[in-house]
Design a protein around this motif. Structure first.
Motif, PDB file in Angstrom:
ATOM      1  N   VAL A   9      47.014  94.220  63.343  1.00  0.00           N
ATOM      2  CA  VAL A   9      46.967  92.819  62.922  1.00  0.00           C
ATOM      3  C   VAL A   9      46.662  91.927  64.130  1.00  0.00           C
ATOM      4  CG1 VAL A   9      48.353  90.910  62.001  1.00  0.00           C
ATOM      5  CG2 VAL A   9      48.445  93.155  60.918  1.00  0.00           C
ATOM      6  N   ALA A  10      47.246  92.248  65.272  1.00  0.00           N
ATOM      7  CA  ALA A  10      46.954  91.482  66.491  1.00  0.00           C
ATOM      8  C   ALA A  10      45.465  91.589  66.826  1.00  0.00           C
ATOM      9  CB  ALA A  10      47.814  91.977  67.650  1.00  0.00           C
ATOM     10  N   LEU A  11      44.904  92.770  66.677  1.00  0.00           N
ATOM     11  CA  LEU A  11      43.468  92.937  66.925  1.00  0.00           C
ATOM     12  C   LEU A  11      42.636  92.148  65.921  1.00  0.00           C
ATOM     13  CD1 LEU A  11      43.346  96.750  67.767  1.00  0.00           C
ATOM     14  CD2 LEU A  11      43.058  94.830  69.357  1.00  0.00           C
ATOM     15  N   LEU A  12      43.078  92.109  64.679  1.00  0.00           N
ATOM     16  CA  LEU A  12      42.387  91.326  63.652  1.00  0.00           C
ATOM     17  C   LEU A  12      42.355  89.850  64.041  1.00  0.00           C
ATOM     18  CD1 LEU A  12      41.271  91.217  60.618  1.00  0.00           C
ATOM     19  CD2 LEU A  12      43.596  90.526  60.060  1.00  0.00           C
ATOM     20  N   ALA A  20      35.696  93.739  52.405  1.00  0.00           N
ATOM     21  CA  ALA A  20      36.245  94.747  53.319  1.00  0.00           C
ATOM     22  C   ALA A  20      37.359  94.150  54.176  1.00  0.00           C
ATOM     23  CB  ALA A  20      35.138  95.317  54.202  1.00  0.00           C
ATOM     24  N   ILE A  21      37.142  92.948  54.692  1.00  0.00           N
ATOM     25  CA  ILE A  21      38.171  92.274  55.490  1.00  0.00           C
ATOM     26  C   ILE A  21      39.405  92.024  54.628  1.00  0.00           C
ATOM     27  CG2 ILE A  21      38.758  90.144  56.728  1.00  0.00           C
ATOM     28  CD1 ILE A  21      35.755  90.024  57.546  1.00  0.00           C
ATOM     29  N   GLY A  22      39.198  91.563  53.413  1.00  0.00           N
ATOM     30  CA  GLY A  22      40.323  91.321  52.506  1.00  0.00           C
ATOM     31  C   GLY A  22      41.095  92.587  52.183  1.00  0.00           C
ATOM     32  N   PHE A  23      40.385  93.687  51.984  1.00  0.00           N
ATOM     33  CA  PHE A  23      41.045  94.968  51.712  1.00  0.00           C
ATOM     34  C   PHE A  23      41.876  95.402  52.914  1.00  0.00           C
ATOM     35  CE2 PHE A  23      41.017  99.660  51.612  1.00  0.00           C
ATOM     36  CZ  PHE A  23      41.724  99.838  50.429  1.00  0.00           C
ATOM     37  N   LEU A  24      41.347  95.242  54.113  1.00  0.00           N
ATOM     38  CA  LEU A  24      42.103  95.577  55.320  1.00  0.00           C
ATOM     39  C   LEU A  24      43.340  94.696  55.458  1.00  0.00           C
ATOM     40  CD1 LEU A  24      39.203  96.198  57.852  1.00  0.00           C
ATOM     41  CD2 LEU A  24      40.696  97.901  56.780  1.00  0.00           C
ATOM     42  N   GLU A  25      43.227  93.440  55.045  1.00  0.00           N
ATOM     43  CA  GLU A  25      44.383  92.547  55.100  1.00  0.00           C
ATOM     44  C   GLU A  25      45.464  92.963  54.105  1.00  0.00           C
ATOM     45  OE1 GLU A  25      42.161  88.498  56.682  1.00  0.00           O
ATOM     46  OE2 GLU A  25      42.325  88.844  54.534  1.00  0.00           O
ATOM     47  N   ILE A  26      45.060  93.438  52.947  1.00  0.00           N
ATOM     48  CA  ILE A  26      46.043  93.951  51.978  1.00  0.00           C
ATOM     49  C   ILE A  26      46.749  95.176  52.553  1.00  0.00           C
ATOM     50  CG2 ILE A  26      46.298  95.111  49.742  1.00  0.00           C
ATOM     51  CD1 ILE A  26      44.077  93.245  48.692  1.00  0.00           C
ATOM     52  N   ARG A  82      33.177  81.662  69.461  1.00  0.00           N
ATOM     53  CA  ARG A  82      31.714  81.783  69.399  1.00  0.00           C
ATOM     54  C   ARG A  82      31.085  80.721  68.517  1.00  0.00           C
ATOM     55  NH1 ARG A  82      30.546  88.278  69.173  1.00  0.00           N
ATOM     56  NH2 ARG A  82      31.060  88.657  71.356  1.00  0.00           N
ATOM     57  N   ARG A  83      31.797  80.337  67.469  1.00  0.00           N
ATOM     58  CA  ARG A  83      31.278  79.301  66.569  1.00  0.00           C
ATOM     59  C   ARG A  83      31.564  77.895  67.083  1.00  0.00           C
ATOM     60  NH1 ARG A  83      29.772  79.749  61.574  1.00  0.00           N
ATOM     61  NH2 ARG A  83      30.937  77.914  60.934  1.00  0.00           N
ATOM     62  N   GLY A  84      32.314  77.790  68.168  1.00  0.00           N
ATOM     63  CA  GLY A  84      32.637  76.473  68.715  1.00  0.00           C
ATOM     64  C   GLY A  84      33.716  75.745  67.926  1.00  0.00           C
ATOM     65  N   GLU A  85      34.547  76.481  67.211  1.00  0.00           N
ATOM     66  CA  GLU A  85      35.594  75.883  66.374  1.00  0.00           C
ATOM     67  C   GLU A  85      36.920  75.869  67.123  1.00  0.00           C
ATOM     68  OE1 GLU A  85      35.657  78.170  62.787  1.00  0.00           O
ATOM     69  OE2 GLU A  85      33.698  77.460  62.159  1.00  0.00           O
ATOM     70  N   ARG A  86      36.952  75.204  68.254  1.00  0.00           N
ATOM     71  CA  ARG A  86      38.163  75.176  69.065  1.00  0.00           C
ATOM     72  C   ARG A  86      39.303  74.429  68.374  1.00  0.00           C
ATOM     73  NH1 ARG A  86      35.141  77.338  72.299  1.00  0.00           N
ATOM     74  NH2 ARG A  86      34.391  77.187  74.363  1.00  0.00           N
ATOM     75  N   GLY A  87      38.990  73.523  67.504  1.00  0.00           N
ATOM     76  CA  GLY A  87      40.021  72.753  66.809  1.00  0.00           C
ATOM     77  C   GLY A  87      40.769  73.548  65.751  1.00  0.00           C
ATOM     78  N   THR A  88      40.177  74.634  65.282  1.00  0.00           N
ATOM     79  CA  THR A  88      40.803  75.417  64.215  1.00  0.00           C
ATOM     80  C   THR A  88      41.354  76.745  64.716  1.00  0.00           C
ATOM     81  OG1 THR A  88      38.678  76.400  63.625  1.00  0.00           O
ATOM     82  CG2 THR A  88      39.315  74.400  62.444  1.00  0.00           C
ATOM     83  N   ILE A  89      41.401  76.914  66.015  1.00  0.00           N
ATOM     84  CA  ILE A  89      41.813  78.187  66.596  1.00  0.00           C
ATOM     85  C   ILE A  89      43.336  78.329  66.691  1.00  0.00           C
ATOM     86  CG2 ILE A  89      41.865  77.568  69.037  1.00  0.00           C
ATOM     87  CD1 ILE A  89      40.192  80.056  69.558  1.00  0.00           C
ATOM     88  N   THR A  90      44.049  77.226  66.589  1.00  0.00           N
ATOM     89  CA  THR A  90      45.499  77.229  66.813  1.00  0.00           C
ATOM     90  C   THR A  90      46.239  78.192  65.890  1.00  0.00           C
ATOM     91  OG1 THR A  90      45.328  74.930  67.513  1.00  0.00           O
ATOM     92  CG2 THR A  90      47.528  75.753  67.008  1.00  0.00           C
ATOM     93  N   ALA A  91      45.943  78.161  64.619  1.00  0.00           N
ATOM     94  CA  ALA A  91      46.651  79.027  63.667  1.00  0.00           C
ATOM     95  C   ALA A  91      46.415  80.494  64.006  1.00  0.00           C
ATOM     96  CB  ALA A  91      46.206  78.732  62.243  1.00  0.00           C
ATOM     97  N   ASP A  92      45.173  80.849  64.333  1.00  0.00           N
ATOM     98  CA  ASP A  92      44.883  82.245  64.683  1.00  0.00           C
ATOM     99  C   ASP A  92      45.647  82.672  65.929  1.00  0.00           C
ATOM    100  OD1 ASP A  92      43.134  82.631  62.543  1.00  0.00           O
ATOM    101  OD2 ASP A  92      41.452  81.803  63.678  1.00  0.00           O
ATOM    102  N   LEU A  93      45.771  81.795  66.908  1.00  0.00           N
ATOM    103  CA  LEU A  93      46.531  82.115  68.121  1.00  0.00           C
ATOM    104  C   LEU A  93      48.017  82.300  67.819  1.00  0.00           C
ATOM    105  CD1 LEU A  93      44.825  79.764  70.726  1.00  0.00           C
ATOM    106  CD2 LEU A  93      44.738  82.265  70.661  1.00  0.00           C
TER     107      LEU A  93
END
Length: 127
Positions: free
Chosen positions: A82-85, A50-56, A95-106
């Motif tokens: 897309v900004a909301l995504l 579903a997420i992939g379909f929304l991305e398409i 929430r998962r504590g993945e602060r090191g991988t958040i840069t690309a999403d930001l």
């Protein structure tokens, strides 16, 4: 400004299309790549599709309305979606504590906000 917005829009569309690989690659294989891919195990295969379909749809909504000159106001509306995504992706990573991988999403979140601002404002298709 228009050229910059088209470039950023193209980058976002490409990122979204590449991201749809989660629809075709098994979750276990994505999670095995490294810490940045472990999040897929928190979602069911149906949710990932579903997420992939929304991305398409988002990739198409960023490019096609303006390129075909059919309801081009959908471009900034899609950019807001897309900004909301990506805001959701940031929250999930926090929430998962993945602060090191958040840069690309930001960065992608900022690019989507830039496109929405630009297409609603100074470089609007309707003005």
């Amino acid at each position: 400004m228009n050229l910059a917005l088209w470039i950023v829009t193209g980058i976002l569309a490409a990122v979204l299309l590449v991201s749809t690989s989660k629809m075709y690659v098994p979750r276990e294989k994505i999670a095995a790549v490294g810490h940045a891919g472990e999040w897929v195990m928190d979602f069911s295969p149906g949710a990932l599709r579903a997420i992939g379909f929304l991305e398409i749809l988002a990739a198409a909504g960023l490019i096609l309305p303006a390129a075909l000159d059919i309801v081009p106001v959908l471009v900034p509306v899609t950019a807001v979606c897309v900004a909301l995504l990506f805001a959701g992706a940031v929250v999930m990573r926090l929430r998962r504590g993945e602060r090191g991988t958040i840069t690309a999403d930001l960065i992608y979140l900022a690019l989507a906000v830039f496109v929405a601002w630009g297409r609603f404002g100074p470089a609007s298709f309707t003005g």
